[in-house]
Every structure is written in structure tokens, then in C-alpha cells.
Design a protein around this motif. Structure first.
Motif, short mmCIF file in Angstrom:
data_model
loop_
_atom_site.label_atom_id
_atom_site.label_comp_id
_atom_site.label_asym_id
_atom_site.label_seq_id
_atom_site.Cartn_x
_atom_site.Cartn_y
_atom_site.Cartn_z
N VAL A 47 -16.73 9.35 -0.72
CA VAL A 47 -16.01 9.71 0.51
C VAL A 47 -16.75 10.86 1.17
CG1 VAL A 47 -13.84 10.59 1.47
CG2 VAL A 47 -13.77 8.99 -0.44
N ARG A 54 0.80 -1.23 0.00
CA ARG A 54 0.00 0.00 0.00
C ARG A 54 0.83 1.29 0.00
NH1 ARG A 54 -5.35 -0.70 2.79
NH2 ARG A 54 -5.17 -2.36 1.26
N GLU A 61 -0.05 4.28 -2.66
CA GLU A 61 -1.07 5.17 -2.09
C GLU A 61 -0.41 6.48 -1.66
OE1 GLU A 61 -3.99 6.33 -1.98
OE2 GLU A 61 -5.15 4.86 -0.84
N VAL A 88 -8.98 19.03 -4.76
CA VAL A 88 -8.08 17.95 -4.31
C VAL A 88 -8.44 16.63 -4.98
CG1 VAL A 88 -7.44 16.51 -2.33
CG2 VAL A 88 -7.47 18.99 -2.10
N TYR A 89 -9.73 16.28 -5.02
CA TYR A 89 -10.03 14.98 -5.61
C TYR A 89 -9.85 14.97 -7.12
CZ TYR A 89 -15.05 15.75 -6.93
OH TYR A 89 -16.23 16.17 -7.50
N ALA A 149 -14.74 21.02 5.60
CA ALA A 149 -13.63 21.21 4.65
C ALA A 149 -14.21 22.06 3.53
CB ALA A 149 -13.15 19.87 4.11
N PHE A 200 -11.79 0.99 8.12
CA PHE A 200 -12.65 0.29 7.16
C PHE A 200 -12.30 -1.19 7.06
CE2 PHE A 200 -9.59 -0.01 3.61
CZ PHE A 200 -8.69 0.99 3.91
N GLU A 221 -6.21 14.28 -7.21
CA GLU A 221 -5.72 13.06 -6.56
C GLU A 221 -6.26 11.75 -7.18
OE1 GLU A 221 -3.24 12.91 -4.37
OE2 GLU A 221 -3.09 15.10 -4.36
N TYR A 222 -7.52 11.72 -7.62
CA TYR A 222 -8.04 10.47 -8.18
C TYR A 222 -7.32 10.06 -9.47
CZ TYR A 222 -11.98 9.86 -4.89
OH TYR A 222 -12.76 9.64 -3.78
N ASN A 277 -14.10 -1.76 -0.08
CA ASN A 277 -13.70 -1.16 1.20
C ASN A 277 -14.88 -0.38 1.74
OD1 ASN A 277 -11.12 -2.08 0.65
ND2 ASN A 277 -10.31 -0.09 0.04
N LYS A 305 -2.62 12.24 4.61
CA LYS A 305 -1.94 13.53 4.70
C LYS A 305 -2.95 14.66 4.89
CE LYS A 305 1.91 12.03 1.85
NZ LYS A 305 2.31 11.85 0.46
N ILE A 365 -4.69 18.18 4.37
CA ILE A 365 -4.84 19.17 3.31
C ILE A 365 -5.12 20.50 3.99
CG2 ILE A 365 -5.92 19.74 1.11
CD1 ILE A 365 -7.57 17.23 1.33
N GLN A 368 -6.29 3.90 8.79
CA GLN A 368 -5.32 4.69 8.01
C GLN A 368 -5.42 6.17 8.40
OE1 GLN A 368 -5.14 2.01 3.92
NE2 GLN A 368 -5.91 4.07 3.74
O1 16C Z 1 -9.23 3.63 -2.74
C1 16C Z 1 -8.11 4.06 -2.53
N1 16C Z 1 -7.36 3.64 -1.51
C2 16C Z 1 -7.74 2.61 -0.57
C3 16C Z 1 -6.55 2.15 0.21
O2 16C Z 1 -5.91 3.18 0.89
C4 16C Z 1 -8.85 3.03 0.37
C5 16C Z 1 -8.67 4.36 0.99
C6 16C Z 1 -9.16 5.48 0.59
C7 16C Z 1 -8.98 6.75 1.31
C8 16C Z 1 -9.48 7.85 0.47
C9 16C Z 1 -9.60 9.15 1.21
C10 16C Z 1 -8.36 9.80 1.46
C11 16C Z 1 -8.55 11.24 1.61
C12 16C Z 1 -7.60 11.81 2.58
C13 16C Z 1 -7.28 13.17 2.35
C14 16C Z 1 -6.57 13.42 1.06
C15 16C Z 1 -5.25 13.99 1.29
C16 16C Z 1 -4.65 14.56 0.04
C17 16C Z 1 -3.31 15.09 0.40
C18 16C Z 1 -2.66 15.75 -0.72
C19 16C Z 1 -1.37 16.33 -0.27
O3 16C Z 1 -10.07 2.86 -0.28
C20 16C Z 1 -7.51 5.13 -3.45
C21 16C Z 1 -7.87 6.46 -2.91
C22 16C Z 1 -7.46 7.61 -3.75
C23 16C Z 1 -7.68 8.88 -2.96
C24 16C Z 1 -7.83 10.09 -3.78
C25 16C Z 1 -8.10 11.31 -2.94
C26 16C Z 1 -9.55 11.51 -2.68
C27 16C Z 1 -9.82 12.78 -1.92
C28 16C Z 1 -11.23 12.79 -1.43
C29 16C Z 1 -11.50 13.92 -0.53
C30 16C Z 1 -11.36 13.55 0.91
C31 16C Z 1 -11.80 14.57 1.88
C32 16C Z 1 -10.70 15.17 2.67
C33 16C Z 1 -11.19 16.27 3.52
C34 16C Z 1 -10.13 17.26 3.90
#
Ligand code: 16C
Length: 258
Positions: free
Chosen positions: A217, A100, A104, A231-232, A223, A140, A235-236, A163, A128, A130, A125
Motif C-alpha cells: 500500500v 465487505r 472490513e 497502524v498496519y 503520513a 481498484f 490493523e493487518y 486487487n 477511516k 487516521i 472505497q
Molecule cells: O485487502 C483488504 N481489503 C480489501 C477490500 O477492502 C482491499 C482494500 C484494501 C485497503 C487497504 C488500505 C486501507 C488503509 C486505509 C487507512 C487505514 C485506516 C485505519 C483506521 C483505523 C481507525 O484490498 C484488507 C485490508 C486490511 C487493511 C489493514 C490496514 C493497512 C494500513 C496500511 C496503511 C495505509 C496508509 C494510510 C495512510 C494514512
């Protein structure tokens, strides 16, 4: 196999997954079936409102703008076709904790809280932060499953990883510096095989994988909507490109895992 004398034929079929003894099993089975049914729907069939927001070659990402109690909870649906890898391989690298940190990019820390069975794990988990929002964490369960290919019984099976947020008594939400996010994620992978015409053995040239990735999510707390969407959107696509490139690289000199 023949039954030995004195043995009785079981009334119910054997369990399909060893996780079925666990307290979470009814939820896991229900959510997996729902998520796979949703993932199988095409973009046109899922109800109106899917907007394309990112495209790169075969990769297409759609979102629907949705808010819940003033928070952005936009559902995402991404489709991609990647040559040289199988659905089983994609799901294996997505599910297995040891890989991971390699792919990730938003991850700060990952812990396996419980090994429910070989195909079902519970994760904690932290991601990071934002700016200017608080840091997020998530608890999860994650379940990997092979689904029989109903359309083509001789064709490769479909693989999925689902998940879904859950609770753990030792890790209550919003207890420290992190805000708890809630997620529902489904990765569904279909392998396509195009065998060589001249009868030579199958190689990675002859396989490709259709990937469908769906996620919702809920940021769990305040936020700014504009920051979250920005961000998404960044990031996606980054995740799906990096993750698939990682699998191509990991598997290139390994036998094909169907
Ligand atoms: O599905 C994915 N990964 C899996 C294994 O880890 C699992 C976990 C998913 C977590 C997805 C949410 C993470 C958001 C955290 C905040 C983002 C920080 C960005 C920092 C940049 C410097 O299912 C792949 C997941 C791909 C994630 C893409 C990002 C999606 C952002 C969604 C918005 C989150 C809200 C944050 C509120 C501040």
C-alpha cells in the motif's frame, strides 16, 4: 461435443474469463499472474529482508521496510492455516461486495463503480481517517480466479483474488477531502483435504485452508512513518483474524464449497 455441419473448429481456445473483452484485460491478466507467482514464493525465497512482525497460532505476518520518495511502502506477506474452510470460500467472501462491511473494519464507504464481469469488479472505497493524516480513498479492480492445481491434478484447485489500483475518469485522485492510496493485494488460498480413514463422508473437520495474503500500500501522500507502521502492525493482524473468523461463522452450517 461434435460440431454441427457448417461449423468450424475455433482456432483459439475459448476465453478463460468473460472479462477478457474489457480494455483492462491485458493488465488484469498480467498483474494476476505476477501476483500469484510472488505469493507462491516462500518467505526465504523472496529475497532477504522479510521480518516477522506478528504471530498468533498458525498466523504469521512478515514485512519488509521500504520507502519511496520518503513514504513508507512496506510490502507485507502473511500466511495462515485455518481449519474448516476452503480456498474457494475464503476468496468468495473476500471478493463479494455484499459481505465487505461485515469484515472490513477500516472501511467507511464502498461502491461498485463497474461490473466488468462476474469475476471482475471495479471498486471505490473510502477508509477511516487516521489522525493526524488526511482521510484516504482508493479505486481498484478486483478479480477472482480459480487456478488449476498443477502439483496434484486430482487435488483441489487454488483460488485467488487480486486487487490492483486503477483510475476512473469520474473519480479523479485527490479531488476532495481524501488522499488517494495505491495498492496491490493478492489473496491466494490452497485447500487441504484429509479424508476420514473409515470412509465416512467428508465434513468440515477434514478440510483446511492455507492462506497467503500479500499487499503493498502506497499512502499516496504525507503520513508520519511511525504512525503508519504502528497502524498496519495493529490493523493487518486484526483484519486477518476477524476475516477468517467471519468465514468460519458464515460457512459452519453450509455445504462445503470446493
Ligand atoms: O485487502 C483488504 N481489503 C480489501 C477490500 O477492502 C482491499 C482494500 C484494501 C485497503 C487497504 C488500505 C486501507 C488503509 C486505509 C487507512 C487505514 C485506516 C485505519 C483506521 C483505523 C481507525 O484490498 C484488507 C485490508 C486490511 C487493511 C489493514 C490496514 C493497512 C494500513 C496500511 C496503511 C495505509 C496508509 C494510510 C495512510 C494514512
Amino acid at each position: 461435443e461434435r460440431l454441427k455441419s457448417g461449423q468450424v473448429m475455433p482456432v483459439t481456445p475459448p476465453p478463460t474469463s468473460p472479462a477478457c473483452q474489457h480494455r483492462l484485460w491485458p493488465e488484469i491478466d498480467k498483474v494476476v499472474q505476477q501476483q500469484v507467482a510472488m505469493a507462491r514464493m516462500g518467505i526465504g525465497e523472496c529475497g532477504s529482508g522479510w521480518q516477522l512482525f506478528a504471530e498468533d497460532g498458525e498466523m504469521k505476518m512478515y514485512r519488509r521496510e521500504e520507502e519511496l520518495d520518503g513514504m513508507v511502502v512496506d510490502p507485507l506477506k502473511a500466511v495462515h492455516v485455518v481449519k474448516g474452510i476452503t480456498g474457494h470460500e475464503v476468496c468468495h467472501y473476500f471478493f463479494t461486495p455484499q459481505y465487505r462491511y461485515d469484515w472490513e473494519t477500516t472501511l467507511e464507504q464502498m461502491n461498485v463503480l463497474e461490473t466488468i464481469s462476474d469475476d471482475t469488479l471495479m471498486f471505490m472505497q473510502t477508509h477511516k481517517r487516521i489522525w493526524p493524516a488526511s482521510q484516504r480513498d482508493v479505486v481498484f479492480w478486483s478479480h477472482i480466479r480459480k487456478l488449476p492445481n498443477e502439483k496434484d491434478r486430482d487435488g483441489p484447485d487454488i483460488w485467488t483474488v487480486v486487487n490492483n489500483s486503477t483510475e476512473h475518469p469520474d473519480y479523479p485522485a485527490n479531488n476532495g477531502k481524501c488522499v488517494r492510496i495505491f495498492l496491490k493485494v493478492c489473496l491466494m488460498c490452497q485447500t487441504r483435504v484429509d479424508p476420514p480413514k473409515d470412509g465416512t463422508p467428508l465434513s468440515r473437520e477434514n478440510v483446511s485452508c492455507k492462506i497467503t495474503y500479500c499487499s503493498v500500500v502506497n499512502p499516496g501522500g504525507w503520513a508520519p512513518a511511525s504512525v503508519l507502521r504502528a497502524v498496519y502492525k495493529r490493523e493487518y493482524p486484526k483484519f486477518l483474524k476477524r476475516f477468517t473468523a467471519y468465514i468460519i461463522n458464515q460457512t459452519k452450517n453450509k455445504p462445503i464449497m470446493f
